[in-house]
Design a protein around this motif. Sequence first.
Motif, PDB file in Angstrom:
ATOM      1  N   ARG A  98      -7.917  -0.414   6.897  1.00  0.00           N
ATOM      2  CA  ARG A  98      -6.556  -0.589   6.393  1.00  0.00           C
ATOM      3  C   ARG A  98      -6.018   0.675   5.750  1.00  0.00           C
ATOM      4  N   ALA A  99      -4.846   1.065   6.217  1.00  0.00           N
ATOM      5  CA  ALA A  99      -4.234   2.318   5.752  1.00  0.00           C
ATOM      6  C   ALA A  99      -3.503   2.082   4.438  1.00  0.00           C
ATOM      7  N   VAL A 100      -4.280   1.787   3.393  1.00  0.00           N
ATOM      8  CA  VAL A 100      -3.710   1.548   2.068  1.00  0.00           C
ATOM      9  C   VAL A 100      -4.514   2.339   1.040  1.00  0.00           C
ATOM     10  N   LEU A 101      -3.867   2.639  -0.064  1.00  0.00           N
ATOM     11  CA  LEU A 101      -4.509   3.365  -1.156  1.00  0.00           C
ATOM     12  C   LEU A 101      -4.891   2.361  -2.238  1.00  0.00           C
ATOM     13  N   MET A 102      -6.175   2.054  -2.289  1.00  0.00           N
ATOM     14  CA  MET A 102      -6.657   0.941  -3.098  1.00  0.00           C
ATOM     15  C   MET A 102      -6.402   1.111  -4.589  1.00  0.00           C
ATOM     16  N   ARG A 103      -6.428   2.342  -5.085  1.00  0.00           N
ATOM     17  CA  ARG A 103      -6.300   2.556  -6.527  1.00  0.00           C
ATOM     18  C   ARG A 103      -4.850   2.580  -6.997  1.00  0.00           C
ATOM     19  N   LEU A 104      -3.928   2.653  -6.044  1.00  0.00           N
ATOM     20  CA  LEU A 104      -2.508   2.658  -6.389  1.00  0.00           C
ATOM     21  C   LEU A 104      -1.940   1.248  -6.306  1.00  0.00           C
ATOM     22  N   GLY A 140      -7.938  -9.658   1.084  1.00  0.00           N
ATOM     23  CA  GLY A 140      -7.933  -8.921   2.339  1.00  0.00           C
ATOM     24  C   GLY A 140      -6.667  -9.156   3.139  1.00  0.00           C
ATOM     25  N   GLY A 141      -6.203 -10.399   3.145  1.00  0.00           N
ATOM     26  CA  GLY A 141      -4.978 -10.707   3.866  1.00  0.00           C
ATOM     27  C   GLY A 141      -3.767 -10.020   3.273  1.00  0.00           C
ATOM     28  N   GLN A 142      -3.692  -9.985   1.945  1.00  0.00           N
ATOM     29  CA  GLN A 142      -2.578  -9.301   1.284  1.00  0.00           C
ATOM     30  C   GLN A 142      -2.637  -7.792   1.541  1.00  0.00           C
ATOM     31  N   GLN A 143      -3.841  -7.229   1.528  1.00  0.00           N
ATOM     32  CA  GLN A 143      -3.985  -5.807   1.827  1.00  0.00           C
ATOM     33  C   GLN A 143      -3.501  -5.489   3.243  1.00  0.00           C
ATOM     34  N   GLN A 144      -3.802  -6.373   4.194  1.00  0.00           N
ATOM     35  CA  GLN A 144      -3.348  -6.131   5.554  1.00  0.00           C
ATOM     36  C   GLN A 144      -1.836  -6.272   5.668  1.00  0.00           C
TER      37      GLN A 144
END
Length: 241
Positions: A98-104, A140-144
């Motif tokens: 997933r192309a997301v920045l987890m700490r932000l 996980g679903g929200q991250q996607q």
Amino acid sequence: MTEQQVNGAGTQTPLLAARGLYAGYGSSMIVRDLDLDVPPGQVVALLGPNGAGKTTTLLTLCGHLPASGGLVLFDGAPTTASLARRVQAGLGFVGQERAVLMRLTVAENFRLAGCDQVVVQQLFPELLEHLPRRVGELSGGQQQMVALARALARRPRVLLADELSLGLAPMIVDRLLSAVRDAANRGLGVLLVEQHVAKVLAIADHVYVMRNGRIVMRESGTDLKERLDAIGRSYFADDET
């Protein structure tokens, strides 16, 4: 050489296409002589068993991997541009990671990606209450959803997505695929690699099935909805000699 020169005059120019594409890693050739079109306003599904070459195909089409042979065409013109250049030209890509920045926070992820906030709200209004939260705190679903929203809210012309449903509940998968279908209805060209065959056939206009690095079946999504067994047979058929 333009797309009309490749395909012949009078045909609709795909947003993204492959012609005689070969791709792989070093001396290992994974994809062989692949032809594929992603027209505007349509969802194209790329299906096949594990190891068929689907992800390698997507990585080559998006510019992450160089083609070993053949052509990748963007807007009818051959391209060897990098992934970053293709994104600037209107390509969206969502990979298996997933192309997301987890700490932000969710809001910071959207802001850094240059997302249109109005589009984000239209796509996934359920994310609005989570804007102040760090992405790593989401399910996980929200991250996607965040990853897909980041891609779509930049208003790309073509989207490539690899296994949006990976590890997610069926309800979340339906939500993600619905957002993809709605975006295609507004003119986006979409290429999906997906293992949830029945779910992707519900939204797909065209289907390509890969096996051993080659396309072994091309059908409309409508034609294949009632023939899921045909896809299963193409997955497991013996290699031709």
